[in-house]
Enzyme design. Structure first.
Site, PDB file in Angstrom:
ATOM      1  N   GLU A 116       0.821  -1.210   0.000  1.00 15.57           N
ATOM      2  CA  GLU A 116       0.000   0.000   0.000  1.00 15.57           C
ATOM      3  C   GLU A 116       0.856   1.262   0.000  1.00 15.57           C
ATOM      4  O   GLU A 116       0.520   2.260  -0.644  1.00 15.57           O
ATOM      5  CB  GLU A 116      -0.948   0.006   1.206  1.00 15.57           C
ATOM      6  CG  GLU A 116      -1.935  -1.150   1.244  1.00 15.57           C
ATOM      7  CD  GLU A 116      -3.049  -1.022   0.209  1.00 15.57           C
ATOM      8  OE1 GLU A 116      -3.112   0.012  -0.492  1.00 15.57           O
ATOM      9  OE2 GLU A 116      -3.858  -1.967   0.094  1.00 15.57           O
ATOM     10  N   ASP A 257      -4.310  -9.977  -8.378  1.00  9.19           N
ATOM     11  CA  ASP A 257      -4.668  -9.126  -9.515  1.00  9.19           C
ATOM     12  C   ASP A 257      -3.552  -8.235 -10.053  1.00  9.19           C
ATOM     13  O   ASP A 257      -3.191  -8.294 -11.223  1.00  9.19           O
ATOM     14  CB  ASP A 257      -5.901  -8.283  -9.174  1.00  9.19           C
ATOM     15  CG  ASP A 257      -5.836  -7.643  -7.794  1.00  9.19           C
ATOM     16  OD1 ASP A 257      -4.787  -7.718  -7.137  1.00  9.19           O
ATOM     17  OD2 ASP A 257      -6.856  -7.058  -7.383  1.00  9.19           O
ATOM     18  N   GLU A 350     -18.482  -7.349  -2.811  1.00 11.92           N
ATOM     19  CA  GLU A 350     -17.114  -7.857  -2.763  1.00 11.92           C
ATOM     20  C   GLU A 350     -17.027  -9.268  -3.340  1.00 11.92           C
ATOM     21  O   GLU A 350     -16.120  -9.560  -4.106  1.00 11.92           O
ATOM     22  CB  GLU A 350     -16.586  -7.825  -1.330  1.00 11.92           C
ATOM     23  CG  GLU A 350     -16.439  -6.425  -0.750  1.00 11.92           C
ATOM     24  CD  GLU A 350     -15.236  -5.667  -1.290  1.00 11.92           C
ATOM     25  OE1 GLU A 350     -14.379  -5.279  -0.501  1.00 11.92           O
ATOM     26  OE2 GLU A 350     -15.167  -5.461  -2.527  1.00 11.92           O
ATOM     27  N   GLU A 371     -12.886  -0.479  -9.994  1.00 10.94           N
ATOM     28  CA  GLU A 371     -12.439  -1.377 -11.070  1.00 10.94           C
ATOM     29  C   GLU A 371     -13.361  -1.444 -12.281  1.00 10.94           C
ATOM     30  O   GLU A 371     -12.906  -1.434 -13.425  1.00 10.94           O
ATOM     31  CB  GLU A 371     -12.207  -2.785 -10.504  1.00 10.94           C
ATOM     32  CG  GLU A 371     -10.948  -2.927  -9.697  1.00 10.94           C
ATOM     33  CD  GLU A 371     -11.054  -2.299  -8.310  1.00 10.94           C
ATOM     34  OE1 GLU A 371      -9.997  -2.022  -7.707  1.00 10.94           O
ATOM     35  OE2 GLU A 371     -12.194  -2.083  -7.825  1.00 10.94           O
TER      36      GLU A 371
END
Length: 574
Positions: A116, A257, A350, A371
């Site tokens: 992050e 991902d 989710e 996304e």
């Protein structure tokens, strides 16, 4: 040929440009109106962050206060910085740059997520550094090879380097910014947390001349490649000391991902055929074992048997990625599957059980993720299909109706009954709003097709900047790929660039190219300051080969990798 290699990444958006007037006009959607509604969304959230939460990382919109979440960096301010410029607010961009230089300190005793911190802090600072001149910031001599934001990004990245000191080269997931890796730190890291560094770290290496960043990022990427299964898949979590897979679920979503994303983006950014070859091999295995009726399931990485027949909202980046490697038809079919889920709930839960057609227990929330919107933006650039604008319209309507509160926009805890949670993640301003705005703003400078550019003089010669082809990191921070050619230290490379520039100007004269220099700062719609009164606030509260085109010739999209389960290892009974 040399000219094509040099300018290809910058000019290839021409290939995505379709005749004006298609798409939106076909269905009468008022693009300008929705663009202004998105702008208003941004300022409603941004102003309340400044008013109620700064200098904390994030806004808590239900209680109108703030909280630190990822390391106490005033994270929302860093994440929102380049969005300000995309919206045209140069004065606020300039002011926030000063605030960050004065107020952000990385010498703190904080345990921070390596992943992050890289995508949000390092990526955000690098993007802001490379956009500073466009935003009218007075840059120092030697820019873009030097500058205060670049030094901040380098400082933050150096704090992460101890995490890479493992026998495999794969990094720990957490590092203490003052002391390094804590004794007893878990060696289990998710795949995305290992393979999501090459964009930021290669950019740092090229701008600073220090190869260590790109070297560790490449080593981590190749370690994952080396440890793929015999059928070509990678799992979800791995022990970075022993290289043993702890969670063996293979898919395209949470925990995996952005590893796939950064293989593509690293290939484009660095013109690296090896990285693209890795992705294409993975893509074959993904199609063979995880794809069913244009959905993608989770399978056992060694056997290929289905382990979880679910769609995760984080997987919605995949159609955008497909479109950028030229697989537009498959991309649209998968996108339309995902869009049906959005229309069912007014957002993407989710987890969505595909056979049952409903949410998964305890995974019913929508934290305003970007996304699907991001994929819509990229697919719209490629197709001008009005269905993609309709997704943008639906997103604006849903977020405003369900999520908007007096102090910002709140995470949707449950899409079934619209209960809210007291959090507004920084990616809402960094990504969700940005992609919505870019979907509705076809003339934004981010979409530059190479018809205008800047030429800057560096200690290593002239270089072209701001000609388009921006590569978004996984937090939607745009990186100008041309900048990586500005700070070459080897003399022969300087001569090569200067030769390319001479060739370019020669061809421009003989072929009457329509390319032109960019307007001075302050010209054009996107250089105008916003009239929103946010420019006085943040600083006040600091103390409170043969083919016609190559897969490497177009910029990759950004897609997010904030884990829906925050590092939880997937189990068979999930």
């Amino acid at each position: 040929a040399a000219m094509q290699r040099f300018l290809g990444p910058l000019l290839c958006l021409w290939a995505l440009r379709l005749p004006a007037g298609t798409g939106a006009a076909a269905r009468g959607l008022d693009v300008a109106s929705y663009r202004e509604r998105v702008r208003a969304m941004f300022y409603h959230a941004y102003e309340h962050y400044l008013e109620s939460a700064f200098p904390y990382d994030e806004l808590r919109p239900l209680t109108c206060d703030g909280q630190d979440t990822w390391g106490s960096f005033s994270l929302t301010l860093i994440d929102a910085l380049d969005t300000l410029l995309i919206l045209g607010n140069v004065s606020e961009f300039q002011r926030v740059v000063n605030v960050l230089q004065e107020g952000v300190d990385f010498d703190i005793d904080v345990n921070a997520s390596v992943f992050e911190t890289n995508i949000r802090v390092v990526g955000g600072l690098l993007s802001a550094h490379l956009l500073s001149r466009k935003a009218g910031v007075e840059v120092e001599a030697g820019w873009p090879c030097s500058g205060p934001l670049l030094r901040m990004a380098e400082e933050a990245a150096r704090k992460l380097l101890p995490a890479f000191q493992t026998p495999t080269g794969m990094p720990y997931g957490t590092v203490n910014l003052l002391h390094g890796v804590n004794p007893g730190e878990t060696p289990v890291t998710c795949t995305a947390g290992i393979g999501t560094f090459i964009v930021e770290f290669a950019t740092l290496s090229h701008l600073t001349g220090d190869p260590v960043f790109e070297d560790v990022a490449r080593k981590a990427l190749k370690a994952l490649w080396k440890n793929r299964s015999d059928i070509g898949l990678v799992g979800n979590h791995i022990d970075v000391i022993t290289a043993k897979w702890v969670a063996q679920d293979a898919g395209i979503g949470a925990g995996v991902d952005s590893y796939f994303e950064y293989l593509v983006k690293g290939a484009i950014l660095l013109q690296d055929k090896e990285l693209m070859s890795m992705f294409l091999e993975y893509n074959k295995a993904i199609k063979n074992y995880t794809k069913f009726d244009d959905w993608y399931l989770w399978v056992q990485m060694y056997k290929g048997t289905v382990s979880m027949p679910v769609f995760q909202s984080l997987e919605a980046y995949w159609p955008g990625l497909q479109s950028l490697i030229g697989d537009v038809d498959n991309a649209m079919r998968t996108f339309l599957n995902y869009y049906t889920v959005w229309k069912q709930f007014g957002g993407l839960p989710e987890f969505y059980n595909i056979p049952q057609g409903y949410t998964v227990d305890k995974r019913e929330g929508y934290p305003l993720r970007p996304e699907l919107i991001e994929s819509a933006m990229y697919l719209y650039r490629a197709t001008r299909d009005p269905t993609l604008l309709e997704l943008g319209r639906d997103a604006v309507e849903s977020i405003e109706k369900i999520s908007k509160v007096d102090c910002g926009f709140a995470t949707i805890k449950d899409l079934r009954d619209h209960r809210l949670d007291n959090r507004m993640e920084s990616f809402f301003l960094a990504e969700t709003v940005k992609y919505l705005y870019l979907l509705f703003d076809p003339d934004n400078f981010i979409h530059n097709d190479g018809s205008y550019f800047d030429v800057v003089v560096t200690p290593y010669g002239e270089c072209v900047l701001n000609a388009g082809g921006y590569i978004f990191n996984t937090e939607a921070h745009p990186i100008d790929p041309a900048a990586l050619h500005c700070c070459r230290k080897r003399k022969e490379e300087q001569w090569e660039v200067e030769d390319l520039m001479r060739e370019f100007y020669s061809r421009k004269k003989t072929k009457k190219f329509t390319l032109k220099r960019a307007p001075d700062h302050g010209e054009g719609e996107n250089a105008k300051d916003s009239e929103d009164g946010s420019s006085e606030k943040a600083g006040q509260k600091r103390n409170s080969k043969k083919s016609s085109h190559s897969l490497l010739s177009c910029p990759s999209q950004s897609f997010n990798s904030k884990l829906a389960v925050l590092g939880q290892v997937f189990l068979d009974n999930t």
